[in-house]
Design an enzyme around this catalytic site. Sequence first.
Site, PDB file in Angstrom:
ATOM      1  N   HIS A 123      57.148  17.446  34.492  1.00  0.00           N
ATOM      2  CA  HIS A 123      58.325  18.105  35.088  1.00  0.00           C
ATOM      3  C   HIS A 123      58.745  19.225  34.127  1.00  0.00           C
ATOM      4  O   HIS A 123      58.523  19.118  32.917  1.00  0.00           O
ATOM      5  CB  HIS A 123      59.420  17.042  35.197  1.00  0.00           C
ATOM      6  CG  HIS A 123      60.646  17.454  35.938  1.00  0.00           C
ATOM      7  ND1 HIS A 123      61.629  18.217  35.377  1.00  0.00           N
ATOM      8  CD2 HIS A 123      61.058  17.181  37.197  1.00  0.00           C
ATOM      9  CE1 HIS A 123      62.610  18.401  36.254  1.00  0.00           C
ATOM     10  NE2 HIS A 123      62.286  17.777  37.373  1.00  0.00           N
ATOM     11  N   ASP A 200      58.631  10.122  29.228  1.00  0.00           N
ATOM     12  CA  ASP A 200      59.610  10.524  30.229  1.00  0.00           C
ATOM     13  C   ASP A 200      59.589   9.464  31.326  1.00  0.00           C
ATOM     14  O   ASP A 200      58.647   9.396  32.126  1.00  0.00           O
ATOM     15  CB  ASP A 200      59.218  11.905  30.767  1.00  0.00           C
ATOM     16  CG  ASP A 200      60.054  12.340  31.962  1.00  0.00           C
ATOM     17  OD1 ASP A 200      60.812  11.508  32.493  1.00  0.00           O
ATOM     18  OD2 ASP A 200      59.934  13.512  32.367  1.00  0.00           O
ATOM     19  N   GLN A 203      60.892   8.691  36.455  1.00  0.00           N
ATOM     20  CA  GLN A 203      60.380   8.164  37.733  1.00  0.00           C
ATOM     21  C   GLN A 203      59.827   6.752  37.596  1.00  0.00           C
ATOM     22  O   GLN A 203      59.136   6.270  38.502  1.00  0.00           O
ATOM     23  CB  GLN A 203      59.278   9.094  38.275  1.00  0.00           C
ATOM     24  CG  GLN A 203      59.727  10.496  38.594  1.00  0.00           C
ATOM     25  CD  GLN A 203      60.682  10.566  39.787  1.00  0.00           C
ATOM     26  OE1 GLN A 203      60.760   9.648  40.597  1.00  0.00           O
ATOM     27  NE2 GLN A 203      61.420  11.660  39.886  1.00  0.00           N
ATOM     28  N   LYS A 226      68.698   8.382  39.147  1.00  0.00           N
ATOM     29  CA  LYS A 226      67.438   8.038  39.818  1.00  0.00           C
ATOM     30  C   LYS A 226      67.239   6.525  39.881  1.00  0.00           C
ATOM     31  O   LYS A 226      66.283   6.045  40.452  1.00  0.00           O
ATOM     32  CB  LYS A 226      66.258   8.698  39.104  1.00  0.00           C
ATOM     33  CG  LYS A 226      66.257  10.229  39.249  1.00  0.00           C
ATOM     34  CD  LYS A 226      65.035  10.824  38.611  1.00  0.00           C
ATOM     35  CE  LYS A 226      65.172  12.312  38.351  1.00  0.00           C
ATOM     36  NZ  LYS A 226      65.050  13.125  39.571  1.00  0.00           N
ATOM     37  N   CYS A 364      59.743  21.019  40.702  1.00  0.00           N
ATOM     38  CA  CYS A 364      59.960  21.329  39.277  1.00  0.00           C
ATOM     39  C   CYS A 364      58.701  21.061  38.457  1.00  0.00           C
ATOM     40  O   CYS A 364      58.790  20.536  37.327  1.00  0.00           O
ATOM     41  CB  CYS A 364      61.133  20.546  38.698  1.00  0.00           C
ATOM     42  SG  CYS A 364      62.697  21.034  39.380  1.00  0.00           S
TER      43      CYS A 364
HETATM   44  N1  PLP Z   1      61.226  14.133  34.451  1.00  0.00           N
HETATM   45  C1  PLP Z   1      60.782  13.752  35.658  1.00  0.00           C
HETATM   46  C2  PLP Z   1      59.423  13.139  35.777  1.00  0.00           C
HETATM   47  C3  PLP Z   1      61.567  13.943  36.788  1.00  0.00           C
HETATM   48  O1  PLP Z   1      61.123  13.573  37.994  1.00  0.00           O
HETATM   49  C4  PLP Z   1      62.847  14.527  36.636  1.00  0.00           C
HETATM   50  C5  PLP Z   1      63.692  14.792  37.809  1.00  0.00           C
HETATM   51  O2  PLP Z   1      63.234  14.878  38.922  1.00  0.00           O
HETATM   52  C6  PLP Z   1      63.277  14.867  35.361  1.00  0.00           C
HETATM   53  C7  PLP Z   1      62.436  14.674  34.288  1.00  0.00           C
HETATM   54  C8  PLP Z   1      64.625  15.462  35.118  1.00  0.00           C
HETATM   55  O3  PLP Z   1      65.619  14.522  35.385  1.00  0.00           O
HETATM   56  P1  PLP Z   1      67.157  14.925  35.320  1.00  0.00           P
HETATM   57  O4  PLP Z   1      67.302  16.124  36.205  1.00  0.00           O
HETATM   58  O5  PLP Z   1      67.860  13.725  35.861  1.00  0.00           O
HETATM   59  O6  PLP Z   1      67.481  15.217  33.918  1.00  0.00           O
END
Ligand code: PLP
Length: 406
Positions: A123, A200, A203, A226, A364
């Site tokens: 992401h 990270d 998900q 999430k 993203c």
């Molecule tokens: N990393 C992953 C794999 C994501 O799917 C997302 C959000 O969709 C993020 C990071 C960023 O999360 P946040 O916008 O809640 O900080």
Amino acid sequence: MNYPIEAIRNDFPILTQQVHGKPLVYFDNGATTHKPRQVVEAMEEVAFRYNSNIHRGVHTLSNLCTEAFENARQTVASFIGAHNSHEVIFTRGTTESINLVAYSFGETFLQSGDEVIISGMEHHSNIVPWQLLQKRKGVVLKVIPVLDNGQLDMEVFRSLISRRTRLVSVTHVSNVLGTINPIEEIIEIAHQHNIAVLIDGAQAVQHLAVDVKKLDCDFYALSGHKLYGPTGIGVLYGKEKWLNQMVPYQGGGEMIQTVTFEETTFNELPYKFEAGTPDFTGAIGLAAAVKYLQNIGLQKIHAYEDELFNYAFEKLQALGNITFYGTAHIRGSLISFLLNGIHPFDAGTLLDKMGIAVRTGHHCAQPLMERFKIPGTIRASFGLYNTTSEVDALVNGLVKVRQLFG
Ligand code: PLP
């Protein structure tokens, strides 16, 4: 399967509404999940009963609020299997957690020419913070390629490691492909070379039982919204040995021990990384979400979502003339696809008119789109409250989309 789907759906009033005159089918859980009554009630209780700034007061409400906030930290710590609750830092979300590590770990441990390895399925939140560090410190960024089936190329990963590699930062579950990465193996390989690993988990934690102690990762990032919790709150888990050495991320109240105009000394963990008034209401809401998941049981949720995923995948496959992105053997929780010849944005807009919420676009993850040479995908991401009849509605909706496009 003995899964209380009716009772679960009753906890989410938002699901009972109609959109464009049709029952809402919500398959955008990868972007954000809905909140059960239990989370909203926990936050309402803060606002109506004991809202007060934490850690600083001697009065009753402040003490009650501080206790609830610190209990929330304990709840999260045991949810992810952290050794100590002071290794749990409350942040605004995964993005801030990764930025915190990129800044503080980067400033403390990395020199020009040191290397950070990320992957081709990250992401933007796990790409851009490292690029900022690259600009600031001259750190070199290396990328693990993604294979056609949506798995990481582990051979290349091994070959990317050098004497200068200091950190590996990869996603646990891909938000585009649904691939569950072999993070145990990645961590083991990295540690053989004394390289720290950030996972990270944005998900992952809502679908899989995560134990950071067993994983032995150095950092783990997640977002409250999430996992059926509030927006604006998230977590960075970090091993004490790193967090203690790392410079603070932001300065302000709460993160200090003493301040003079000449010098400031910093507070102990976790407060050193929680400058300013934290979102204590959000943290308490997040703990309520965690308890909600624990009450159902993550193993049960995982098994239920797996069944849903298999059901959906078979039905979509049967439609024919459809391309899937991410066909790794170990994956789950979401399906990314394109109806051949139809732009994902058009499909998504028409599905919305049928009350069906999916995400379309680059999710993203523009470098991953570039890798597959596509503008975007349609992504149906599942949550603990989705049903097979909702999957049927999606499949029927896609048939209609096709008819409309001739
Ligand atoms: N990393 C992953 C794999 C994501 O799917 C997302 C959000 O969709 C993020 C990071 C960023 O999360 P946040 O916008 O809640 O900080």
